[in-house]
Write a protein that holds these residues in place. Structure first.
Motif, PDB file in Angstrom:
ATOM      1  N   PHE A 116      -8.010   1.651  -4.373  1.00  0.00           N
ATOM      2  CA  PHE A 116      -7.476   2.510  -5.437  1.00  0.00           C
ATOM      3  C   PHE A 116      -8.519   2.588  -6.555  1.00  0.00           C
ATOM      4  O   PHE A 116      -8.908   1.574  -7.123  1.00  0.00           O
ATOM      5  CB  PHE A 116      -6.165   1.887  -5.943  1.00  0.00           C
ATOM      6  CG  PHE A 116      -5.427   2.649  -6.994  1.00  0.00           C
ATOM      7  CD1 PHE A 116      -4.346   3.458  -6.666  1.00  0.00           C
ATOM      8  CD2 PHE A 116      -5.775   2.550  -8.339  1.00  0.00           C
ATOM      9  CE1 PHE A 116      -3.638   4.140  -7.645  1.00  0.00           C
ATOM     10  CE2 PHE A 116      -5.079   3.222  -9.325  1.00  0.00           C
ATOM     11  CZ  PHE A 116      -4.007   4.017  -8.979  1.00  0.00           C
ATOM     12  N   LEU A 136      -5.226  -0.846   0.718  1.00  0.00           N
ATOM     13  CA  LEU A 136      -5.506   0.431   0.058  1.00  0.00           C
ATOM     14  C   LEU A 136      -6.511   0.227  -1.063  1.00  0.00           C
ATOM     15  O   LEU A 136      -6.337  -0.636  -1.922  1.00  0.00           O
ATOM     16  CB  LEU A 136      -4.213   1.011  -0.517  1.00  0.00           C
ATOM     17  CG  LEU A 136      -4.341   2.349  -1.254  1.00  0.00           C
ATOM     18  CD1 LEU A 136      -4.618   3.480  -0.258  1.00  0.00           C
ATOM     19  CD2 LEU A 136      -3.070   2.653  -2.046  1.00  0.00           C
ATOM     20  N   LYS A 185       1.134   4.472  -2.899  1.00  0.00           N
ATOM     21  CA  LYS A 185       0.976   5.903  -2.606  1.00  0.00           C
ATOM     22  C   LYS A 185       2.168   6.712  -3.117  1.00  0.00           C
ATOM     23  O   LYS A 185       2.049   7.911  -3.381  1.00  0.00           O
ATOM     24  CB  LYS A 185       0.832   6.111  -1.093  1.00  0.00           C
ATOM     25  CG  LYS A 185      -0.452   5.545  -0.510  1.00  0.00           C
ATOM     26  CD  LYS A 185      -0.494   5.745   1.001  1.00  0.00           C
ATOM     27  CE  LYS A 185      -1.748   5.152   1.608  1.00  0.00           C
ATOM     28  NZ  LYS A 185      -1.793   5.305   3.081  1.00  0.00           N
ATOM     29  N   GLU A 186       3.309   6.063  -3.245  1.00  0.00           N
ATOM     30  CA  GLU A 186       4.537   6.740  -3.674  1.00  0.00           C
ATOM     31  C   GLU A 186       4.672   6.784  -5.199  1.00  0.00           C
ATOM     32  O   GLU A 186       5.515   7.504  -5.733  1.00  0.00           O
ATOM     33  CB  GLU A 186       5.730   6.009  -3.069  1.00  0.00           C
ATOM     34  CG  GLU A 186       7.046   6.752  -3.160  1.00  0.00           C
ATOM     35  CD  GLU A 186       8.199   5.963  -2.570  1.00  0.00           C
ATOM     36  OE1 GLU A 186       9.035   6.567  -1.894  1.00  0.00           O
ATOM     37  OE2 GLU A 186       8.256   4.729  -2.789  1.00  0.00           O
ATOM     38  N   GLU A 187       3.847   6.018  -5.908  1.00  0.00           N
ATOM     39  CA  GLU A 187       3.935   5.958  -7.371  1.00  0.00           C
ATOM     40  C   GLU A 187       3.749   7.353  -7.972  1.00  0.00           C
ATOM     41  O   GLU A 187       2.865   8.110  -7.560  1.00  0.00           O
ATOM     42  CB  GLU A 187       2.870   5.022  -7.937  1.00  0.00           C
ATOM     43  CG  GLU A 187       3.175   3.545  -7.765  1.00  0.00           C
ATOM     44  CD  GLU A 187       4.080   3.005  -8.873  1.00  0.00           C
ATOM     45  OE1 GLU A 187       4.561   3.803  -9.707  1.00  0.00           O
ATOM     46  OE2 GLU A 187       4.292   1.781  -8.895  1.00  0.00           O
ATOM     47  N   ARG A 202      -8.201   8.069  -6.896  1.00  0.00           N
ATOM     48  CA  ARG A 202      -8.758   8.294  -5.558  1.00  0.00           C
ATOM     49  C   ARG A 202      -8.302   7.127  -4.685  1.00  0.00           C
ATOM     50  O   ARG A 202      -8.557   5.962  -5.029  1.00  0.00           O
ATOM     51  CB  ARG A 202     -10.283   8.356  -5.631  1.00  0.00           C
ATOM     52  CG  ARG A 202     -10.792   9.525  -6.482  1.00  0.00           C
ATOM     53  CD  ARG A 202     -12.270   9.433  -6.775  1.00  0.00           C
ATOM     54  NE  ARG A 202     -12.597   8.281  -7.619  1.00  0.00           N
ATOM     55  CZ  ARG A 202     -12.405   8.236  -8.936  1.00  0.00           C
ATOM     56  NH1 ARG A 202     -11.888   9.293  -9.567  1.00  0.00           N
ATOM     57  NH2 ARG A 202     -12.728   7.160  -9.626  1.00  0.00           N
ATOM     58  N   MET A 203      -7.631   7.415  -3.586  1.00  0.00           N
ATOM     59  CA  MET A 203      -7.095   6.369  -2.725  1.00  0.00           C
ATOM     60  C   MET A 203      -7.638   6.525  -1.313  1.00  0.00           C
ATOM     61  O   MET A 203      -7.706   7.648  -0.793  1.00  0.00           O
ATOM     62  CB  MET A 203      -5.554   6.419  -2.719  1.00  0.00           C
ATOM     63  CG  MET A 203      -4.937   6.065  -4.068  1.00  0.00           C
ATOM     64  SD  MET A 203      -3.124   5.992  -4.027  1.00  0.00           S
ATOM     65  CE  MET A 203      -2.718   7.733  -4.137  1.00  0.00           C
ATOM     66  N   SER A 204      -8.000   5.407  -0.725  1.00  0.00           N
ATOM     67  CA  SER A 204      -8.501   5.446   0.656  1.00  0.00           C
ATOM     68  C   SER A 204      -7.979   4.227   1.415  1.00  0.00           C
ATOM     69  O   SER A 204      -7.923   3.117   0.883  1.00  0.00           O
ATOM     70  CB  SER A 204     -10.032   5.479   0.675  1.00  0.00           C
ATOM     71  OG  SER A 204     -10.572   4.374  -0.037  1.00  0.00           O
ATOM     72  N   ASP A 205      -7.578   4.451   2.660  1.00  0.00           N
ATOM     73  CA  ASP A 205      -7.050   3.387   3.512  1.00  0.00           C
ATOM     74  C   ASP A 205      -8.193   2.603   4.138  1.00  0.00           C
ATOM     75  O   ASP A 205      -9.202   3.193   4.579  1.00  0.00           O
ATOM     76  CB  ASP A 205      -6.170   3.981   4.616  1.00  0.00           C
ATOM     77  CG  ASP A 205      -4.928   4.644   4.058  1.00  0.00           C
ATOM     78  OD1 ASP A 205      -4.223   4.001   3.257  1.00  0.00           O
ATOM     79  OD2 ASP A 205      -4.672   5.821   4.407  1.00  0.00           O
ATOM     80  N   ALA A 233       0.819  -1.223   0.000  1.00  0.00           N
ATOM     81  CA  ALA A 233       0.000   0.000   0.000  1.00  0.00           C
ATOM     82  C   ALA A 233       0.849   1.267   0.000  1.00  0.00           C
ATOM     83  O   ALA A 233       0.586   2.208  -0.747  1.00  0.00           O
ATOM     84  CB  ALA A 233      -0.937  -0.010   1.210  1.00  0.00           C
ATOM     85  N   ARG A 234       1.885   1.286   0.836  1.00  0.00           N
ATOM     86  CA  ARG A 234       2.708   2.508   0.926  1.00  0.00           C
ATOM     87  C   ARG A 234       3.476   2.779  -0.362  1.00  0.00           C
ATOM     88  O   ARG A 234       3.776   3.925  -0.698  1.00  0.00           O
ATOM     89  CB  ARG A 234       3.655   2.425   2.121  1.00  0.00           C
ATOM     90  CG  ARG A 234       4.706   1.346   2.068  1.00  0.00           C
ATOM     91  CD  ARG A 234       5.561   1.384   3.348  1.00  0.00           C
ATOM     92  NE  ARG A 234       6.638   0.406   3.341  1.00  0.00           N
ATOM     93  CZ  ARG A 234       6.502  -0.854   3.712  1.00  0.00           C
ATOM     94  NH1 ARG A 234       5.306  -1.297   4.097  1.00  0.00           N
ATOM     95  NH2 ARG A 234       7.517  -1.684   3.704  1.00  0.00           N
ATOM     96  N   TYR A 235       3.806   1.703  -1.102  1.00  0.00           N
ATOM     97  CA  TYR A 235       4.517   1.889  -2.371  1.00  0.00           C
ATOM     98  C   TYR A 235       3.584   2.441  -3.450  1.00  0.00           C
ATOM     99  O   TYR A 235       4.012   3.219  -4.313  1.00  0.00           O
ATOM    100  CB  TYR A 235       5.137   0.569  -2.828  1.00  0.00           C
ATOM    101  CG  TYR A 235       6.149   0.010  -1.848  1.00  0.00           C
ATOM    102  CD1 TYR A 235       7.361   0.658  -1.636  1.00  0.00           C
ATOM    103  CD2 TYR A 235       5.880  -1.150  -1.125  1.00  0.00           C
ATOM    104  CE1 TYR A 235       8.294   0.162  -0.737  1.00  0.00           C
ATOM    105  CE2 TYR A 235       6.802  -1.655  -0.219  1.00  0.00           C
ATOM    106  CZ  TYR A 235       8.008  -0.995  -0.022  1.00  0.00           C
ATOM    107  OH  TYR A 235       8.920  -1.482   0.886  1.00  0.00           O
TER     108      TYR A 235
END
Length: 320
Positions: A271, A269, A251-253, A260-263, A247-249
């Motif tokens: 997406f 994640l 977000k870094e893309e 639209r991204m939500s945890d 998930a954290r990777y």
């Protein structure tokens, strides 16, 4: 006429060296009546952003305008180089030829400097080459130069789809980096439409003296909802769930679209993104394997399932 040209050069130099200079001071430096200064300033305003912000503020150039280094186009440089030949020799005042030589020398020096910068850029940006081609010339330098000067290029291009070579004239608009490759987006005179060209498929590139205008072309609008470089004609909304471990990777893309991204509570994640072509997006999803689950649309979910089943059938065969 010659006196006017020299006087205008003097006025430009005076405004550059003394921003805020008054009209009366320009008249004194050029040894003319103040009414002549106002007429000359009107002429200058047609090709340079000269401004007076109010009574007592004098004249200055707006923005980044500066006479030196000169930003002559090829056509302007040619016209200026012919100036001595169209003037009457016995009416050319003292100092004209030395001033002319300085201007042309500055232009040539700046042109050489620009070419040096472009060569350095082309050397700094290292490009790959197709494995089947032993030699692959780097056409970045002439293409970047053509884009900056808004000059058309004549090119020989290899179309991979048809496996053919075609000669094209292209108005180069933008250079786009995608997936370790460079693409040129521009107006193709052959197709009479905007086209995308992969730089490594150019066999020859020649910068032409013909200039062009991009008009109202908007690159952001053109590539709206395009995942990478291939544009489609039907928008599709994808919903994907990524495993907490990636998930954290995600977000870094660095993406060219706006998802639209939500945890979610378990750390995964969600997406969501709307695209006009699913092919490149599906390739991107596959690199995350079982850590990415397509939720929507159902057609993409089913398509990926069938593809995985085909892969399984290949690897379940006995290796002979």
């Amino acid at each position: 006429m010659t006196d006017k040209v020299i006087r205008i050069f003097k006025m430009i130099n005076a405004i550059q060296s003394t921003p805020g200079i008054m009209a009366k001071d320009l008249a004194f430096r050029c040894d003319v009546h103040i009414r002549t200064v106002y007429r000359d300033l009107e002429i200058i305003s047609h090709f340079a952003p000269v401004a007076n912000e109010g009574r007592g503020t004098g004249y200055r150039f707006l923005g980044k305008f500066f006479l030196y280094p000169l930003d002559f186009s090829e056509q302007e440089a040619l016209a200026f180089s012919l100036l001595p030949s169209v003037l009457t020799p016995d009416k050319i005042p003292p100092g004209f030829h030395t001033a002319y030589d300085k201007v042309m020398g500055t232009h040539l020096k700046e042109k050489s400097r620009q070419n040096g910068i472009l060569e350095n850029i082309a050397d700094i940006i290292q490009m790959g080459k197709p494995a089947y081609r032993k030699e692959s010339r780097n056409f970045l330098q002439p293409i970047i130069g053509a884009i900056l000067e808004q000059r058309r290029i004549r090119a020989v291009y290899h179309s991979q789809l048809r496996n053919t070579l075609t000669e094209r004239e292209i108005d180069p608009y933008y250079l786009i980096p995608r997936d370790q490759r460079f693409y040129l987006i521009g107006y193709c005179q052959l197709k009479q439409a905007i086209r995308t060209f992969r730089i490594s498929r150019f066999q020859q590139v020649e910068v032409m003296p013909v200039t062009f205008d991009k008009g109202n072309f908007n690159i952001k609008k053109y590539l709206k909802n395009t995942w990478s470089i291939d544009r489609g004609n039907k928008n599709i909304t994808f919903k994907v769930r990524f495993h907490p471990s990636v998930a954290r990777y995600i977000k870094e893309e660095e993406l060219f679209v706006h998802p639209r991204m939500s945890d979610e509570q378990d750390g995964s994640l969600l997406f969501e993104v709307t695209l006009n072509n699913e092919k490149e997006f599906m390739k991107w999803i596959l690199q995350y394997g079982s850590h990415a689950e397509i939720l929507e649309p159902a057609s993409a979910r089913t398509g990926l399932k069938l593809q995985l089943e085909q892969w399984m059938s290949i690897y379940q065969r006995k290796n002979k």
